[in-house]
Design an enzyme around this catalytic site. Sequence first.
Site, PDB file in Angstrom:
ATOM      1  N   GLU A 142     -33.986 -35.371  27.349  1.00 14.50           N
ATOM      2  CA  GLU A 142     -33.553 -35.875  28.749  1.00 14.50           C
ATOM      3  C   GLU A 142     -33.893 -37.189  28.539  1.00 14.50           C
ATOM      4  O   GLU A 142     -35.163 -37.462  28.721  1.00 14.50           O
ATOM      5  CB  GLU A 142     -34.047 -34.867  29.938  1.00 14.50           C
ATOM      6  CG  GLU A 142     -33.718 -35.953  31.402  1.00 14.50           C
ATOM      7  CD  GLU A 142     -34.433 -35.561  32.917  1.00 14.50           C
ATOM      8  OE1 GLU A 142     -33.982 -35.997  33.732  1.00 14.50           O
ATOM      9  OE2 GLU A 142     -35.046 -35.034  32.790  1.00 14.50           O
ATOM     10  N   HIS A 208     -28.954 -39.206  35.023  1.00 16.07           N
ATOM     11  CA  HIS A 208     -29.906 -40.318  35.069  1.00 16.07           C
ATOM     12  C   HIS A 208     -28.486 -41.611  35.052  1.00 16.07           C
ATOM     13  O   HIS A 208     -28.728 -42.411  33.648  1.00 16.07           O
ATOM     14  CB  HIS A 208     -30.331 -40.490  34.129  1.00 16.07           C
ATOM     15  CG  HIS A 208     -31.869 -40.098  34.810  1.00 16.07           C
ATOM     16  ND1 HIS A 208     -32.560 -40.613  35.076  1.00 16.07           N
ATOM     17  CD2 HIS A 208     -32.325 -38.248  34.627  1.00 16.07           C
ATOM     18  CE1 HIS A 208     -33.679 -39.840  35.584  1.00 16.07           C
ATOM     19  NE2 HIS A 208     -33.507 -38.255  34.534  1.00 16.07           N
ATOM     20  N   ASN A 232     -30.133 -36.503  42.260  1.00 15.18           N
ATOM     21  CA  ASN A 232     -31.727 -37.691  42.122  1.00 15.18           C
ATOM     22  C   ASN A 232     -30.688 -38.061  40.909  1.00 15.18           C
ATOM     23  O   ASN A 232     -29.935 -37.994  39.546  1.00 15.18           O
ATOM     24  CB  ASN A 232     -32.253 -36.439  41.728  1.00 15.18           C
ATOM     25  CG  ASN A 232     -32.817 -35.767  43.062  1.00 15.18           C
ATOM     26  OD1 ASN A 232     -32.972 -34.080  43.192  1.00 15.18           O
ATOM     27  ND2 ASN A 232     -32.756 -35.798  43.596  1.00 15.18           N
ATOM     28  N   ARG A 240     -16.408 -44.988  50.080  1.00 18.33           N
ATOM     29  CA  ARG A 240     -15.307 -45.634  49.382  1.00 18.33           C
ATOM     30  C   ARG A 240     -15.379 -45.645  48.079  1.00 18.33           C
ATOM     31  O   ARG A 240     -14.690 -45.106  47.509  1.00 18.33           O
ATOM     32  CB  ARG A 240     -15.371 -47.114  50.072  1.00 18.33           C
ATOM     33  CG  ARG A 240     -14.986 -46.937  51.547  1.00 18.33           C
ATOM     34  CD  ARG A 240     -14.467 -48.124  51.918  1.00 18.33           C
ATOM     35  NE  ARG A 240     -13.920 -48.634  53.009  1.00 18.33           N
ATOM     36  CZ  ARG A 240     -14.776 -48.966  54.745  1.00 18.33           C
ATOM     37  NH1 ARG A 240     -15.900 -49.121  53.927  1.00 18.33           N
ATOM     38  NH2 ARG A 240     -14.316 -49.153  55.323  1.00 18.33           N
ATOM     39  N   GLY A 262     -38.373 -28.411  48.036  1.00 19.87           N
ATOM     40  CA  GLY A 262     -38.402 -29.599  49.891  1.00 19.87           C
ATOM     41  C   GLY A 262     -38.475 -31.241  49.777  1.00 19.87           C
ATOM     42  O   GLY A 262     -38.391 -31.621  50.394  1.00 19.87           O
ATOM     43  N   HIS A 264     -36.993 -33.261  46.582  1.00 15.71           N
ATOM     44  CA  HIS A 264     -36.219 -33.747  45.770  1.00 15.71           C
ATOM     45  C   HIS A 264     -34.614 -33.506  46.708  1.00 15.71           C
ATOM     46  O   HIS A 264     -33.661 -34.695  46.603  1.00 15.71           O
ATOM     47  CB  HIS A 264     -35.809 -32.891  44.303  1.00 15.71           C
ATOM     48  CG  HIS A 264     -36.512 -34.012  43.690  1.00 15.71           C
ATOM     49  ND1 HIS A 264     -37.700 -33.274  43.276  1.00 15.71           N
ATOM     50  CD2 HIS A 264     -36.753 -34.359  42.233  1.00 15.71           C
ATOM     51  CE1 HIS A 264     -38.440 -33.545  42.738  1.00 15.71           C
ATOM     52  NE2 HIS A 264     -37.294 -34.625  41.769  1.00 15.71           N
ATOM     53  N   ASP A 287     -37.421 -29.041  36.873  1.00 17.01           N
ATOM     54  CA  ASP A 287     -37.795 -30.040  36.156  1.00 17.01           C
ATOM     55  C   ASP A 287     -39.066 -30.131  36.123  1.00 17.01           C
ATOM     56  O   ASP A 287     -39.700 -31.726  36.600  1.00 17.01           O
ATOM     57  CB  ASP A 287     -37.217 -31.455  36.805  1.00 17.01           C
ATOM     58  CG  ASP A 287     -37.266 -32.449  36.330  1.00 17.01           C
ATOM     59  OD1 ASP A 287     -37.315 -32.457  35.427  1.00 17.01           O
ATOM     60  OD2 ASP A 287     -36.465 -33.553  37.582  1.00 17.01           O
ATOM     61  N   ALA A 322     -41.725 -38.212  39.976  1.00 16.88           N
ATOM     62  CA  ALA A 322     -41.332 -37.866  38.447  1.00 16.88           C
ATOM     63  C   ALA A 322     -41.539 -36.720  38.266  1.00 16.88           C
ATOM     64  O   ALA A 322     -42.480 -36.564  38.184  1.00 16.88           O
ATOM     65  CB  ALA A 322     -42.548 -38.492  37.469  1.00 16.88           C
TER      66      ALA A 322
END
Length: 399
Positions: A142, A208, A232, A240, A262, A264, A287, A322
């Site tokens: 990642e 990301h 996220n 639009r 609950g 993120h 994650d 984080a």
Amino acid sequence: MRDSMREGGTVLTGARVVQPAGTVEDARLTVADGRIASVTPADAAPQAPGEPRDDGGPAAVDLSGHWIVPGFVDIHVHGAGGASFSGGTHEQARTVIDTHRAHGTTTMLASTVTGDLDDLARQAGVLAELAEDGELAGIHFEGPFISPHRCGAHQPALLRDPEPADVRKLVEAGRGQTRMLTLAPELPGGLDSVRLLADSGVIAAVGHTDSSYDAVREAVEAGATVATHLFNAMPALGHRAPGPVAALLEDERVTVELINDGVHLHPAVLQLAFRRAGSGRVAFITDAMGAAGMGDGRYPLGPMEVDVQDGVARLVDGGSIAGSTLTLDTAFRRAVTVDRLPVGDAVEALSATPAKVLGAYDRIGSLEPGKDADLVVLDAGFALVGIMRKGAWIVEPGS
């Protein structure tokens, strides 16, 4: 319970066993040689070939009032138990693996965080050894090929464009164990790198990212098949400017990761994703960073530091969320008790769908004869009480 691993295998009786075709009530699940031998109603006959016999074989383990579901599969996890896969040592990686296994995750990818390419290559060498030994399902990079505008808990100074030569370097550092790489496809070299990954048999994940709707569609056409923690670290859905969320949700070729802690995601957003994508395209992930399975405090995340308060992890500098402190047993319980998902849908999102992402559904992800005996035993309230991996108890019910 103590007799359940005698020579000949294991017999589990009385539980509800969740299979792809539905739930078998008052089931008899048998294990032999590390694999599932049969799943039948308790009064079914005759005994399946290879099934451990009750006469001289193992005593049956009575799990009446319990659920048995497949072992959980996590395709995006960074750490746990105070340790991190980015720590670069077997000891740290082993701590992460053992902590998540104790919460029902029987298969996992090891996710790294943004770092110097040479450092990431060294980390990959350690993780590849564990994957070669069957302790990990592979490596997920990642970063560092992500957007500086959506970097989240990644060190901005270490980010770089996804030049195909650099992407190839990380893929090759995994010695055949690189399974997934997250990148922002709008960056220079992004689409070429997606094609390179697809041609190499590595999952290209969009995440990301500051991409537009059209740029993400191009990435999917080029071979991207996973959305890294959808919603996220990407632009919000707009009426639009629909952005990445709409493009990733609408395409049947894309599996979307969701972090169901609950924190993120609002429950309504999770429901939206399920209604559009369905459980066959949703993979619940943790994650998780080093604080998973631990208490509040300060923890490293790659080259950065994280404060955990009330179970929520945020960067010391800047305060961005984080990662999480989630484990998949908690994600499962929340899915069925808070989000009110059908148990079968939760099982698919935590086991079958991520197993299919890994190309491993022939071995894991469901409780069917011939597959690895990876399973989780839950009580009537969906709390974890037992874990088996490849036919051996990690947590034995009643222990």
